[in-house]
Scaffold this active site. Sequence first.
Site, PDB file in Angstrom:
ATOM      1  CG  HIS A  55      13.039   3.159  -5.657  1.00 34.27           C
ATOM      2  ND1 HIS A  55      13.792   2.358  -4.826  1.00 34.27           N
ATOM      3  CD2 HIS A  55      12.058   3.680  -4.870  1.00 34.27           C
ATOM      4  CE1 HIS A  55      13.271   2.376  -3.606  1.00 34.27           C
ATOM      5  NE2 HIS A  55      12.220   3.170  -3.610  1.00 34.27           N
ATOM      6  CB  SER A  78      19.015   3.472  -7.308  1.00 29.91           C
ATOM      7  OG  SER A  78      17.725   2.908  -7.221  1.00 29.91           O
ATOM      8  CB  SER A  83      15.004  -0.166  -6.331  1.00 24.30           C
ATOM      9  OG  SER A  83      15.874   0.936  -6.211  1.00 24.30           O
ATOM     10  CG  ASP A 133      12.094   7.127  -2.281  1.00 29.99           C
ATOM     11  OD1 ASP A 133      11.815   6.794  -1.101  1.00 29.99           O
ATOM     12  OD2 ASP A 133      11.546   6.604  -3.266  1.00 29.99           O
ATOM     13  CD  GLU A 158       8.276   9.631  -4.327  1.00 24.80           C
ATOM     14  OE1 GLU A 158       8.388  10.816  -4.655  1.00 24.80           O
ATOM     15  OE2 GLU A 158       7.556   8.815  -4.926  1.00 24.80           O
ATOM     16  CG  ASN A 183       4.544   9.833   2.184  1.00 26.23           C
ATOM     17  OD1 ASN A 183       4.507   8.891   1.395  1.00 26.23           O
ATOM     18  ND2 ASN A 183       3.928   9.795   3.366  1.00 26.23           N
ATOM     19  CE  LYS A 188       4.986   8.836  -2.369  1.00 23.88           C
ATOM     20  NZ  LYS A 188       5.100   7.678  -1.463  1.00 23.88           N
ATOM     21  CG  ASP A 192       3.722   5.909  -4.509  1.00 21.19           C
ATOM     22  OD1 ASP A 192       3.912   4.902  -3.813  1.00 21.19           O
ATOM     23  OD2 ASP A 192       4.656   6.508  -5.057  1.00 21.19           O
ATOM     24  CG  ASN A 193       2.459   5.739   0.198  1.00 19.04           C
ATOM     25  OD1 ASN A 193       2.841   6.310  -0.823  1.00 19.04           O
ATOM     26  ND2 ASN A 193       2.898   6.069   1.395  1.00 19.04           N
ATOM     27  CB  CYS A 197       1.384  -1.373  -2.107  1.00 16.30           C
ATOM     28  SG  CYS A 197       2.868  -0.441  -1.651  1.00 16.30           S
ATOM     29  CG  HIS A 303      12.540   3.550   2.435  1.00 20.73           C
ATOM     30  ND1 HIS A 303      12.307   3.923   1.130  1.00 20.73           N
ATOM     31  CD2 HIS A 303      13.822   3.873   2.699  1.00 20.73           C
ATOM     32  CE1 HIS A 303      13.406   4.465   0.632  1.00 20.73           C
ATOM     33  NE2 HIS A 303      14.337   4.450   1.547  1.00 20.73           N
ATOM     34  CG  HIS A 355       4.069   1.598  -6.813  1.00 19.25           C
ATOM     35  ND1 HIS A 355       4.042   2.632  -5.911  1.00 19.25           N
ATOM     36  CD2 HIS A 355       4.082   0.479  -6.077  1.00 19.25           C
ATOM     37  CE1 HIS A 355       4.030   2.151  -4.688  1.00 19.25           C
ATOM     38  NE2 HIS A 355       4.056   0.844  -4.763  1.00 19.25           N
ATOM     39  CB  SER A 363       4.549   9.797  -6.752  1.00 23.35           C
ATOM     40  OG  SER A 363       3.650   8.822  -6.287  1.00 23.35           O
ATOM     41  CD  GLN A 367       9.818  14.124  -5.113  1.00 19.02           C
ATOM     42  OE1 GLN A 367      10.333  15.242  -5.066  1.00 19.02           O
ATOM     43  NE2 GLN A 367      10.034  13.221  -4.183  1.00 19.02           N
TER      44      GLN A 367
HETATM   45  P1  NAI Z   1       1.921   4.488   7.595  1.00 17.16           P
HETATM   46  O1  NAI Z   1       2.438   5.235   8.748  1.00 17.16           O
HETATM   47  O2  NAI Z   1       0.694   4.955   6.873  1.00 17.16           O
HETATM   48  O3  NAI Z   1       1.629   2.954   8.003  1.00 17.16           O
HETATM   49  C1  NAI Z   1       2.438   2.185   8.827  1.00 17.16           C
HETATM   50  C2  NAI Z   1       1.516   1.445   9.779  1.00 17.16           C
HETATM   51  O4  NAI Z   1       2.270   0.488  10.521  1.00 17.16           O
HETATM   52  C3  NAI Z   1       0.842   2.380  10.783  1.00 17.16           C
HETATM   53  O5  NAI Z   1      -0.569   2.260  10.708  1.00 17.16           O
HETATM   54  C4  NAI Z   1       1.412   1.896  12.136  1.00 17.16           C
HETATM   55  O6  NAI Z   1       0.441   2.018  13.179  1.00 17.16           O
HETATM   56  C5  NAI Z   1       1.754   0.461  11.846  1.00 17.16           C
HETATM   57  N1  NAI Z   1       2.764  -0.115  12.749  1.00 17.16           N
HETATM   58  C6  NAI Z   1       3.856   0.489  13.305  1.00 17.16           C
HETATM   59  N2  NAI Z   1       4.519  -0.373  14.115  1.00 17.16           N
HETATM   60  C7  NAI Z   1       3.841  -1.540  14.047  1.00 17.16           C
HETATM   61  C8  NAI Z   1       4.024  -2.813  14.656  1.00 17.16           C
HETATM   62  N3  NAI Z   1       5.012  -3.032  15.521  1.00 17.16           N
HETATM   63  N4  NAI Z   1       3.142  -3.798  14.364  1.00 17.16           N
HETATM   64  C9  NAI Z   1       2.107  -3.590  13.514  1.00 17.16           C
HETATM   65  N5  NAI Z   1       1.876  -2.396  12.909  1.00 17.16           N
HETATM   66  C10 NAI Z   1       2.735  -1.401  13.177  1.00 17.16           C
HETATM   67  O7  NAI Z   1       3.135   4.367   6.560  1.00 17.16           O
HETATM   68  P2  NAI Z   1       3.038   3.924   5.025  1.00 17.16           P
HETATM   69  O8  NAI Z   1       2.894   5.129   4.172  1.00 17.16           O
HETATM   70  O9  NAI Z   1       2.081   2.826   4.916  1.00 17.16           O
HETATM   71  O10 NAI Z   1       4.541   3.413   4.784  1.00 17.16           O
HETATM   72  C11 NAI Z   1       5.038   2.231   5.382  1.00 17.16           C
HETATM   73  C12 NAI Z   1       6.465   1.998   4.866  1.00 17.16           C
HETATM   74  O11 NAI Z   1       6.426   1.739   3.464  1.00 17.16           O
HETATM   75  C13 NAI Z   1       7.394   3.178   5.028  1.00 17.16           C
HETATM   76  O12 NAI Z   1       8.694   2.710   5.280  1.00 17.16           O
HETATM   77  C14 NAI Z   1       7.353   3.851   3.664  1.00 17.16           C
HETATM   78  O13 NAI Z   1       8.487   4.653   3.440  1.00 17.16           O
HETATM   79  C15 NAI Z   1       7.296   2.643   2.760  1.00 17.16           C
HETATM   80  N6  NAI Z   1       6.739   2.802   1.426  1.00 17.16           N
HETATM   81  C16 NAI Z   1       7.030   1.813   0.520  1.00 17.16           C
HETATM   82  C17 NAI Z   1       6.529   1.843  -0.749  1.00 17.16           C
HETATM   83  C18 NAI Z   1       6.866   0.770  -1.706  1.00 17.16           C
HETATM   84  O14 NAI Z   1       6.586   0.908  -2.892  1.00 17.16           O
HETATM   85  N7  NAI Z   1       7.470  -0.323  -1.293  1.00 17.16           N
HETATM   86  C19 NAI Z   1       5.644   2.935  -1.199  1.00 17.16           C
HETATM   87  C20 NAI Z   1       5.374   3.908  -0.176  1.00 17.16           C
HETATM   88  C21 NAI Z   1       5.890   3.825   1.074  1.00 17.16           C
END
Ligand code: NAI
Length: 434
Positions: A55, A78, A83, A133, A158, A183, A188, A192-193, A197, A303, A355, A363, A367
């Site tokens: 991003h 990006s 983003s 990322d 990332e 990650n 991180k 960050d996550n 958020c 993501h 963020h 984060s 990196q």
């Molecule tokens: P995580 O693995 O910690 O959490 C995902 C959760 O979703 C898990 O607890 C899992 O059990 C649950 N899950 C999976 N399938 C499901 C379903 N069908 N119904 C309900 N729950 C379900 O992963 P994290 O770190 O929370 O990341 C989630 C996403 O967010 C990823 O795609 C990651 O790359 C992205 N992300 C986005 C950020 C942003 O700023 N927008 C920042 C960091 C990560």
Amino acid sequence: ETDFVKYKVKDIALAEWGRKEIGLAEAEMPGLMALRAEFGAAKPLAGARIAGCLHMTIQTAVLIETLIELGAEVTWSSCNIFSTQDHAAAAIAAAGVSVYAWKGMNAEEFDWCIEQTLYFGEDRKPLNMILDDGGDLTNMVLDLFPELVSEIRGLSEETTTGVHRLYERVKNGTLLMPAINVNDSVTKSKFDNKYGCRESLVDAIRRATDVMMAGKVAVVCGYGDVGKGSADSLRSSGVRVIVTEIDPICALQAAMEGFEVKKLDTAVKEADILVTATGNCNIVREKHFRALKDKAIVCNIGHFDNEIDMAWLNSAYGDSKIEIKPQVDKYTIDGNDVIVLAEGRLVNLGCATGHPSFVMSNSFTNQTLAQLELWTNGSAYENKVYTLPKHLDEKVARLHLAKIGVELEVLDQEQADYIGVPVQGPFKSDAYRY
Ligand code: NAI
């Protein structure tokens, strides 16, 4: 190999504004500034040609300029079509970096931008490091430009979704270089996550819709790190939050935090706001869209946009779509309006500015340490996925304490011996979960 285009941004005249905001961000990014002070003179990244796909925000600009300060040449794209902050991209382009990023590009332009980052400068030298990322750059190199692989010392990744793709590659034998999973540094994903958020989700919904948050019902799908921060963000704004989960541990955590935990099929009818945070596909489908209340807001903070079945929505009800403003669209399904944010792409970067700098400094310090390690010590690693050692994770945290006035206790030798750790750390075993 493509003809050299020095950079492509929306409007280079935005550079001055971008530069002013970069100055403010630097003051909130003590980890990156400390690495500049520690390594700036020695230039340990000299010779590194880092292609980055992450991003293109103000915070990322501070990362890019840190890598350059440490001696690297850098090209950038990006990792999401919405983003980029155009003033950040302009400032980086004006500083002489080959950056290819603007807010609101299409899928074809997205691929073009990544491709431009593979070769550097007039003499078209290929990249020798990857900073990614989500894995789109990694996939492009490994799947479409395999001839570039032998030059590359390693990659750092990332996000959760990108890391997931890397472990798949290890299983299939298609990871052809060492990788550092940024990650899963504690400093991180647990910051960050989660705390990122917690600030950026509601910010995005407010900027997009101006809807009153207090009193509404939100459903958050997924209670991992991103879901925890997202649920907290909504609750802090007076929203009643319902969580959905597949994992009994995360479901129990959500319940113990005081959230209702339901199936989406049950909860969807109540939702004023529906947020996906799973990193999984096909979470919000046709039946959920049909069950939503009038004017419900649907968005994704994971993501990729496949958490929401946008393909179905666009094919079945695309005709009803009305753009309220960029990244805010209204669809009408059986007489009920649904507001979809950022076309189902990650909402905090599509509808807000991602963020805040301070958490991104954690984060991006990871990196930078990952790039340093792979560049200076890459031959020590096999074609596997590694996380940074705990002493570096602790270092990242340590670099962020002074800025927020944290005082740290120091162990004496008797205490250190009693709990079995060195006085200077690491303070926890690798099994500790924080
Ligand atoms: P995580 O693995 O910690 O959490 C995902 C959760 O979703 C898990 O607890 C899992 O059990 C649950 N899950 C999976 N399938 C499901 C379903 N069908 N119904 C309900 N729950 C379900 O992963 P994290 O770190 O929370 O990341 C989630 C996403 O967010 C990823 O795609 C990651 O790359 C992205 N992300 C986005 C950020 C942003 O700023 N927008 C920042 C960091 C990560």
